[in-house]
Enzyme design. Sequence first.
Site, PDB file in Angstrom:
ATOM      1  CE  LYS A   1      -2.384  -0.713   3.793  1.00 23.67           C
ATOM      2  NZ  LYS A   1      -1.895  -2.028   4.534  1.00 23.67           N
TER       3      LYS A   1
ATOM      4  NE  ARG B   1      -4.453  -1.086   9.427  1.00 24.22           N
ATOM      5  CZ  ARG B   1      -3.551  -0.389   8.875  1.00 24.22           C
ATOM      6  NH1 ARG B   1      -3.465   0.619   8.793  1.00 24.22           N
ATOM      7  NH2 ARG B   1      -2.246  -1.377   8.566  1.00 24.22           N
TER       8      ARG B   1
ATOM      9  NE  ARG C   1       6.911  -3.473   5.963  1.00 24.47           N
ATOM     10  CZ  ARG C   1       5.668  -2.836   5.904  1.00 24.47           C
ATOM     11  NH1 ARG C   1       5.218  -2.874   4.809  1.00 24.47           N
ATOM     12  NH2 ARG C   1       5.272  -2.391   6.941  1.00 24.47           N
TER      13      ARG C   1
ATOM     14  NE  ARG D   1       5.924   0.002  10.192  1.00 26.36           N
ATOM     15  CZ  ARG D   1       4.899   0.217   9.474  1.00 26.36           C
ATOM     16  NH1 ARG D   1       4.860   0.779   8.238  1.00 26.36           N
ATOM     17  NH2 ARG D   1       3.600  -0.395   9.770  1.00 26.36           N
TER      18      ARG D   1
ATOM     19  NE  ARG E   1       1.479  -4.487  11.040  1.00 23.38           N
ATOM     20  CZ  ARG E   1       2.344  -3.972  10.293  1.00 23.38           C
ATOM     21  NH1 ARG E   1       3.685  -4.420  10.628  1.00 23.38           N
ATOM     22  NH2 ARG E   1       1.986  -3.250   9.028  1.00 23.38           N
TER      23      ARG E   1
HETATM   24  P1  AMP Z   1       0.403   1.026   8.717  1.00 24.76           P
HETATM   25  O1  AMP Z   1       1.524   1.978   8.647  1.00 24.76           O
HETATM   26  O2  AMP Z   1      -0.954   1.393   7.975  1.00 24.76           O
HETATM   27  O3  AMP Z   1       0.695  -0.305   8.429  1.00 24.76           O
HETATM   28  O4  AMP Z   1      -0.077   1.119  10.350  1.00 24.76           O
HETATM   29  C1  AMP Z   1       0.623   0.689  11.449  1.00 24.76           C
HETATM   30  C2  AMP Z   1      -0.054   0.457  12.486  1.00 24.76           C
HETATM   31  O5  AMP Z   1      -0.864   1.734  12.924  1.00 24.76           O
HETATM   32  C3  AMP Z   1      -1.197  -0.651  12.564  1.00 24.76           C
HETATM   33  O6  AMP Z   1      -0.822  -1.753  12.839  1.00 24.76           O
HETATM   34  C4  AMP Z   1      -2.157   0.006  13.681  1.00 24.76           C
HETATM   35  O7  AMP Z   1      -1.545  -0.262  14.965  1.00 24.76           O
HETATM   36  C5  AMP Z   1      -2.126   1.523  13.533  1.00 24.76           C
HETATM   37  N1  AMP Z   1      -3.241   2.037  12.646  1.00 24.76           N
HETATM   38  C6  AMP Z   1      -3.061   2.413  11.304  1.00 24.76           C
HETATM   39  N2  AMP Z   1      -3.970   2.774  10.822  1.00 24.76           N
HETATM   40  C7  AMP Z   1      -5.104   2.429  11.580  1.00 24.76           C
HETATM   41  C8  AMP Z   1      -6.534   2.397  11.603  1.00 24.76           C
HETATM   42  N3  AMP Z   1      -7.176   2.775  10.565  1.00 24.76           N
HETATM   43  N4  AMP Z   1      -7.058   2.058  12.617  1.00 24.76           N
HETATM   44  C9  AMP Z   1      -6.707   2.049  13.723  1.00 24.76           C
HETATM   45  N5  AMP Z   1      -5.343   1.585  13.875  1.00 24.76           N
HETATM   46  C10 AMP Z   1      -4.504   1.968  12.912  1.00 24.76           C
END
Ligand code: AMP
Length: 205
Positions: A13, A85, A118, A151, A162
């Site tokens: 993404k 999400r 990554r 990360r 996740r």
């Molecule tokens: P990402 O960078 O999109 O993979 O997001 C990393 C982490 O941020 C996720 O595993 C969640 O802990 C939190 N997070 C990101 N987007 C959301 C969302 N829409 N709702 C709740 N937690 C989120």
Amino acid sequence: MKLILLGAPGSGKGTVSEQLIKDFRLQHISPGELLREEVKKNTTIGREIQKYIEAGKLVPDQFVVEMVKLEVKGKDNFILDGFPRTVSQAKSIDDLNIDSVIYLEVPEAVVIERFSGRRVCPQCNTGYHVKYLPPKKAGICDKDGTKLIIRKDDDPKVIKERFKVFHAETKPLIDYYTKQKKLRVVNGNDAPRSVYQAVKRLLNH
Ligand code: AMP
């Protein structure tokens, strides 16, 4: 154009977003990035948020939904990367008139392999992969020369959690947006360039 990008953790993404924002002049709205910024500030809220992220759990809606709504306010051209999400988050933005929801479909085994390579720039958030999307100089960001990092939530144990969250909470969105006739599925199991070309073709139609 108002877009949503859906996909499992590690489905690409972030990489697709980086290219879309350049080609289509879209604003990139990523709650994951916004939340990580809050964590960096080490505020009380930031420390609370950090617990969820590092455990691979979703951050509660009270921290995320308003934040995203403020970000999209008044904007007509954006890409939501990592939001919604959950179905309840999707309902909270039903009034935004989203044009398309792109689902990057990648087999879980492939995604797990991707995680091992990554890397991300802690300064500008550009994503890399040691094998599939390497920086020009190993371990260094092409854009600003910062040392790349892994990360914390890319740890295998956290990744497992996740995925659990993805299956339970996020996958129902596929149905949700199919019913709204907005879902477009793209095969994300290909080289980053090819995946992006497929997304672009879809948007140009
Ligand atoms: P990402 O960078 O999109 O993979 O997001 C990393 C982490 O941020 C996720 O595993 C969640 O802990 C939190 N997070 C990101 N987007 C959301 C969302 N829409 N709702 C709740 N937690 C989120």
